[in-house]
Design an enzyme around this catalytic site. Sequence first.
Site, mmCIF file in Angstrom:
data_model
loop_
_atom_site.group_PDB
_atom_site.id
_atom_site.type_symbol
_atom_site.label_atom_id
_atom_site.label_comp_id
_atom_site.label_asym_id
_atom_site.label_seq_id
_atom_site.Cartn_x
_atom_site.Cartn_y
_atom_site.Cartn_z
ATOM 1 N N GLU A 43 0.830 -1.217 0.000
ATOM 2 C CA GLU A 43 0.000 0.000 0.000
ATOM 3 C C GLU A 43 0.866 1.270 0.000
ATOM 4 O O GLU A 43 1.866 1.348 0.699
ATOM 5 C CB GLU A 43 -0.886 -0.023 1.250
ATOM 6 C CG GLU A 43 -1.812 1.172 1.347
ATOM 7 C CD GLU A 43 -2.801 1.049 2.502
ATOM 8 O OE1 GLU A 43 -3.487 0.022 2.601
ATOM 9 O OE2 GLU A 43 -2.864 1.983 3.317
ATOM 10 N N ALA A 78 -9.843 10.963 3.270
ATOM 11 C CA ALA A 78 -11.279 11.005 3.582
ATOM 12 C C ALA A 78 -11.824 12.387 3.244
ATOM 13 O O ALA A 78 -11.173 13.395 3.480
ATOM 14 C CB ALA A 78 -11.497 10.690 5.054
ATOM 15 N N HIS A 104 -8.262 3.257 -3.396
ATOM 16 C CA HIS A 104 -9.155 3.308 -2.237
ATOM 17 C C HIS A 104 -10.201 4.400 -2.504
ATOM 18 O O HIS A 104 -9.971 5.317 -3.284
ATOM 19 C CB HIS A 104 -8.387 3.684 -0.967
ATOM 20 C CG HIS A 104 -7.343 2.675 -0.556
ATOM 21 N ND1 HIS A 104 -6.857 2.595 0.727
ATOM 22 C CD2 HIS A 104 -6.688 1.711 -1.255
ATOM 23 C CE1 HIS A 104 -5.953 1.629 0.810
ATOM 24 N NE2 HIS A 104 -5.827 1.082 -0.392
ATOM 25 N N GLY A 135 -14.043 5.903 5.841
ATOM 26 C CA GLY A 135 -13.196 7.061 6.133
ATOM 27 C C GLY A 135 -13.297 7.415 7.605
ATOM 28 O O GLY A 135 -14.195 6.962 8.313
ATOM 29 N N ASP A 136 -12.335 8.206 8.056
ATOM 30 C CA ASP A 136 -12.267 8.596 9.470
ATOM 31 C C ASP A 136 -12.851 9.980 9.667
ATOM 32 O O ASP A 136 -12.844 10.800 8.752
ATOM 33 C CB ASP A 136 -10.803 8.607 9.931
ATOM 34 C CG ASP A 136 -10.313 7.189 10.196
ATOM 35 O OD1 ASP A 136 -11.102 6.395 10.751
ATOM 36 O OD2 ASP A 136 -9.167 6.886 9.839
ATOM 37 N N HIS A 178 -13.172 -2.295 15.309
ATOM 38 C CA HIS A 178 -12.997 -0.892 14.922
ATOM 39 C C HIS A 178 -13.060 -0.017 16.167
ATOM 40 O O HIS A 178 -13.868 -0.255 17.064
ATOM 41 C CB HIS A 178 -14.100 -0.504 13.916
ATOM 42 C CG HIS A 178 -13.948 0.890 13.397
ATOM 43 N ND1 HIS A 178 -14.710 1.934 13.865
ATOM 44 C CD2 HIS A 178 -13.112 1.424 12.468
ATOM 45 C CE1 HIS A 178 -14.352 3.038 13.236
ATOM 46 N NE2 HIS A 178 -13.386 2.755 12.382
ATOM 47 N N LYS A 195 -20.747 -6.335 4.954
ATOM 48 C CA LYS A 195 -20.072 -5.740 3.785
ATOM 49 C C LYS A 195 -19.777 -6.830 2.746
ATOM 50 O O LYS A 195 -19.893 -6.608 1.548
ATOM 51 C CB LYS A 195 -18.774 -5.040 4.213
ATOM 52 C CG LYS A 195 -18.997 -3.904 5.203
ATOM 53 C CD LYS A 195 -17.774 -3.015 5.386
ATOM 54 C CE LYS A 195 -16.828 -3.446 6.447
ATOM 55 N NZ LYS A 195 -15.757 -2.459 6.746
ATOM 56 N N GLN A 206 -6.746 -4.029 9.301
ATOM 57 C CA GLN A 206 -5.974 -3.007 10.007
ATOM 58 C C GLN A 206 -4.703 -3.647 10.566
ATOM 59 O O GLN A 206 -4.663 -4.866 10.771
ATOM 60 C CB GLN A 206 -6.848 -2.458 11.152
ATOM 61 C CG GLN A 206 -6.263 -1.306 11.927
ATOM 62 C CD GLN A 206 -5.908 -0.144 11.028
ATOM 63 O OE1 GLN A 206 -4.830 -0.165 10.409
ATOM 64 N NE2 GLN A 206 -6.775 0.838 10.931
ATOM 65 N N LYS A 303 7.878 3.764 1.408
ATOM 66 C CA LYS A 303 9.308 3.445 1.489
ATOM 67 C C LYS A 303 9.491 1.992 1.038
ATOM 68 O O LYS A 303 8.695 1.125 1.409
ATOM 69 C CB LYS A 303 9.806 3.613 2.917
ATOM 70 C CG LYS A 303 9.766 5.069 3.388
ATOM 71 C CD LYS A 303 10.294 5.153 4.806
ATOM 72 C CE LYS A 303 10.605 6.554 5.268
ATOM 73 N NZ LYS A 303 9.592 7.548 5.104
HETATM 74 C C1 LIG Z 1 -6.682 -1.753 4.774
HETATM 75 C C2 LIG Z 1 -7.210 -0.391 5.185
HETATM 76 C C3 LIG Z 1 -7.081 0.670 4.313
HETATM 77 C C4 LIG Z 1 -7.590 1.934 4.657
HETATM 78 N N1 LIG Z 1 -7.445 2.967 3.765
HETATM 79 C C5 LIG Z 1 -7.963 4.180 4.061
HETATM 80 C C6 LIG Z 1 -7.916 5.254 3.115
HETATM 81 O O1 LIG Z 1 -7.386 5.103 2.008
HETATM 82 N N2 LIG Z 1 -8.455 6.438 3.462
HETATM 83 C C7 LIG Z 1 -9.053 6.635 4.676
HETATM 84 O O2 LIG Z 1 -9.532 7.737 4.934
HETATM 85 N N3 LIG Z 1 -9.146 5.637 5.579
HETATM 86 C C8 LIG Z 1 -8.625 4.422 5.305
HETATM 87 N N4 LIG Z 1 -8.736 3.400 6.214
HETATM 88 C C9 LIG Z 1 -9.346 3.670 7.523
HETATM 89 C C10 LIG Z 1 -10.897 3.567 7.515
HETATM 90 O O3 LIG Z 1 -11.473 4.513 6.637
HETATM 91 C C11 LIG Z 1 -11.360 3.849 8.938
HETATM 92 O O4 LIG Z 1 -10.913 2.867 9.822
HETATM 93 C C12 LIG Z 1 -12.849 4.092 9.113
HETATM 94 O O5 LIG Z 1 -13.071 4.684 10.413
HETATM 95 C C13 LIG Z 1 -13.689 2.831 9.039
HETATM 96 O O6 LIG Z 1 -13.835 2.431 7.750
HETATM 97 P P1 LIG Z 1 -14.745 1.148 7.373
HETATM 98 O O7 LIG Z 1 -14.827 1.120 5.912
HETATM 99 O O8 LIG Z 1 -14.291 -0.033 8.103
HETATM 100 O O9 LIG Z 1 -16.141 1.656 8.001
HETATM 101 P P2 LIG Z 1 -17.527 0.899 8.322
HETATM 102 O O10 LIG Z 1 -17.505 -0.502 7.831
HETATM 103 O O11 LIG Z 1 -18.573 1.801 7.804
HETATM 104 O O12 LIG Z 1 -17.490 0.864 9.879
HETATM 105 C C14 LIG Z 1 -17.254 2.069 10.620
HETATM 106 C C15 LIG Z 1 -17.849 1.948 12.003
HETATM 107 O O13 LIG Z 1 -19.280 1.893 11.886
HETATM 108 C C16 LIG Z 1 -19.785 0.717 12.515
HETATM 109 N N5 LIG Z 1 -20.916 0.257 11.691
HETATM 110 C C17 LIG Z 1 -20.855 -0.358 10.482
HETATM 111 N N6 LIG Z 1 -22.094 -0.637 10.052
HETATM 112 C C18 LIG Z 1 -22.953 -0.184 10.995
HETATM 113 C C19 LIG Z 1 -24.380 -0.183 11.138
HETATM 114 N N7 LIG Z 1 -25.184 -0.709 10.199
HETATM 115 N N8 LIG Z 1 -24.936 0.385 12.250
HETATM 116 C C20 LIG Z 1 -24.148 0.917 13.227
HETATM 117 N N9 LIG Z 1 -22.799 0.932 13.151
HETATM 118 C C21 LIG Z 1 -22.207 0.388 12.046
HETATM 119 C C22 LIG Z 1 -18.628 -0.267 12.556
HETATM 120 O O14 LIG Z 1 -18.755 -1.203 13.635
HETATM 121 C C23 LIG Z 1 -17.438 0.681 12.769
HETATM 122 O O15 LIG Z 1 -17.314 1.016 14.132
HETATM 123 C C24 LIG Z 1 -8.229 2.124 5.910
HETATM 124 C C25 LIG Z 1 -8.346 1.049 6.802
HETATM 125 C C26 LIG Z 1 -7.867 -0.205 6.447
HETATM 126 C C27 LIG Z 1 -8.005 -1.350 7.421
#
Ligand SMILES: Cc1cc2nc3c(=O)[nH]c(=O)nc-3n(C[C@H](O)[C@H](O)[C@H](O)COP(=O)(O)OP(=O)(O)OC[C@H]3O[C@@H](n4cnc5c(N)ncnc54)[C@H](O)[C@@H]3O)c2cc1C
Length: 318
Positions: A43, A78, A104, A135-136, A178, A195, A206, A303
Amino acid sequence: MTPTTRSRLDRPATAGTAPAPIRFIRDIYAEKQASGRPVISVEFFPPKTPKGDETLFDRTLPALQAVSPDFYSVTYGAGGSTRDKTLAVADRIQREHHTTTMAHLTCVSTSKADIERYLQEARDMGIRNILALRGDPPQDGGELARLEGGFEYSYQLVRCIKAMGDFSIGTAGFPESHIACKEGKQVDWQRLKAKIDRGADFVLTQLFFDNDDYFTFRDYLVETLGVRVPITPGVLPILNTQQIERFTEVCGATLPTDLRAKLEAYGDDADAVAEFGIEFATRQCEALLAGGAPGLHLYSLNKAHAATQIIQNLGPRA
Ligand SMILES: Cc1cc2nc3c(=O)[nH]c(=O)nc-3n(C[C@H](O)[C@H](O)[C@H](O)COP(=O)(O)OP(=O)(O)OC[C@H]3O[C@@H](n4cnc5c(N)ncnc54)[C@H](O)[C@@H]3O)c2cc1C
């Protein structure tokens, strides 16, 4: 960015060498699984400066190409802060290195129309793989914005991409749960299953440092929830003690006490920390593959040294 009109997939072979085809990542996993080989991915983030571009394209990528990863992925800021750059970097890697590269995409603070435009541009460039993420929240402590017609969770983005068709879709998984999920690990993992049910073809996790976290997570998904898609561990080689303390705090991963103590014992000796980081990650990867992980997703931080060294250390296992 101006979308290209002709798919890069159609590009002609040059100078008698047929470029490797850009593939769906689900097909890469299927082929590797059939031959009992792990899928190795690396990545990057889109560089912010011309110097960063130069480092990525002139140094990092050529060094990594020497150890032949199966695919690369490029992160997305994000809220869309790197939107065009993510696609441009993924496109350039595919054109210059003929290696499948996944873009992504995050869905927070983005309208459905913008998401569809991004996917269309990606498709026009010949990008066939998308990591679908929520996204965060902003680092200033602000809330996640949900635009009219936009998405709140990434399962909705997965569904949208699936409906557009013609992409292999990846999703994020969290072996320690998460950070924002307060209902317990298993609830978070059930949401990951949602998903996959909406169309995700593979999971990238993660970072984590205790392999038992990965195996417990994987076993719950496979044995209890019946998940059949590849669940690939994400591995971050430690390069710097302060940096890893910051990363783990932000994403909620555990930095085990004995590991933290070892890192602190190196004090300011940055070279010793990096060398230890490569050794630790190599042992971690060996144990993950021995325990049946379908591949390894290496967070490179742009890197080359640590990722190439780890792949070389794994030798025929990778
Ligand atoms: C391999 C990897 C690559 C990443 N790359 C990026 C990137 O390029 N850019 C970036 O900004 N971030 C990136 N992230 C971080 C990621 O965007 C964050 O961790 C984000 O907070 C969660 O993303 P998610 O897609 O898992 O979210 P979700 O699957 O939407 O989950 C987010 C939260 O919502 C909760 N949730 C899910 N569904 C529901 C529901 N129906 N009702 C209530 N709660 C629910 C989950 O339990 C979790 O706590 C990456 C993470 C990983 C592991």
